[in-house]
Design a protein around this motif. Structure first.
Motif: not given
Length: 278
Positions: A160-184
């Motif tokens: 995943v760390i290596a993929a962060q620099a790859d423009p052809q890769t998308v990393i998807v967070d499937a959690r609910e928006p509040r968890r994604y945003r770090g609110e809860i």
């Protein structure tokens, strides 16, 4: 609907088919005995129970996430007790909008068994349609399932760390928006998300009744990712990420990989053994 989904009416018509095995995957992360209890009270006739933590995962370690992938041979042994063969169609259901059924669906395909589907609407849709249920536990059957894992379908933290620099890769967070945003953060010791990840909540794949959205709706939902060469999906522990992978597959996007450890693995490197942030 698609090769990955069956309806309650279809399932009711095929109960008792020799080439069908049904997996009840009901579970509750906050009450880990609830699914087993509900199964004992009533389930679709012939269904076997698969527990998220006993069957669909291996024991938790310091790293690797809260629900590491099960050992292929151990999981295969359990499937063989259910009578799974290469010709078997496995239908998985839950009552949580595919949260656990999709994990079973993904695991079987990961191990080389493509004849697997989820029940649209889950147990609720089946019951509300008036189809029969039972509390009779089916006896063990004899299967001959042999696992043939796809290791390329899984990534670890380093990938995943290596993929962060790859423009052809998308990393998807499937959690609910509040968890994604770090609110809860109700489960893991640190809130937030993996840098660079985009949020596609798993709950968006189905409506509030647990029925999958149409193929056209899912294709429109995933259209921004259609040109990505690689889509890495994660959630809290690699379970509900499989719902997104199911939705992507229905939309015709198969360039997916599961970060099996997910956020619980990622943040395990950011906390001390006593769960203090480093």
């Amino acid at each position: 609907m698609t090769p990955y989904v069956v309806t309650a009416s279809w399932l009711a018509e095929h109960l008792g088919d020799a080439a069908l095995v049904i997996a009840d995957c009901r579970f509750d992360l906050m009450d880990t005995t609830r699914g087993q209890q509900e199964y004992a009270q009533g389930h679709i006739p012939g269904a076997y129970y698969l527990d998220l933590e006993q069957d669909l995962s291996s024991p938790r370690q310091q790293h690797g996430g809260r629900h590491p992938l099960p050992d292929p041979e151990k999981f295969a042994a359990r499937l063989n007790q259910m009578g799974v063969t290469p010709e078997t169609l496995v239908v998985a259901y839950d009552d949580s909008r595919f949260a656990y059924a999709a994990r079973c669906w993904w695991l079987l395909r990961w191990l080389g068994h493509d004849r697997v589907a989820v029940l649209d609407g889950g147990y609720r849709a089946y019951v509300e349609a008036g189809y029969p249920v039972t509390n009779v536990i089916p006896p063990p059957r004899q299967g001959n399932f042999k696992p043939h894992p796809h290791p390329e379908w899984v990534v670890d933290r380093a990938a995943v760390i290596a993929a962060q620099a790859d423009p052809q890769t998308v990393i998807v967070d499937a959690r609910e928006p509040r968890r994604y945003r770090g609110e809860i953060e109700p489960i893991d010791p640190i809130a937030g998300h993996i840098p660079g990840a985009v949020n596609y909540p798993w709950q968006a794949i189905a409506d509030e009744h647990g029925r999958l959205k149409s193929v056209a709706e899912l294709q429109a939902y995933w259209q921004p990712l259609a040109d990505a060469q690689q889509i890495i999906v994660y959630c809290g522990s690699g379970v509900t990420a499989c719902v997104d992978i199911l939705g992507l597959a229905i939309a015709g996007l198969h360039q997916t990989k599961l970060y099996a450890g997910s956020w619980s693995d990622w943040c395990s490197y950011l906390v001390a053994p006593d769960n203090r942030s480093l």
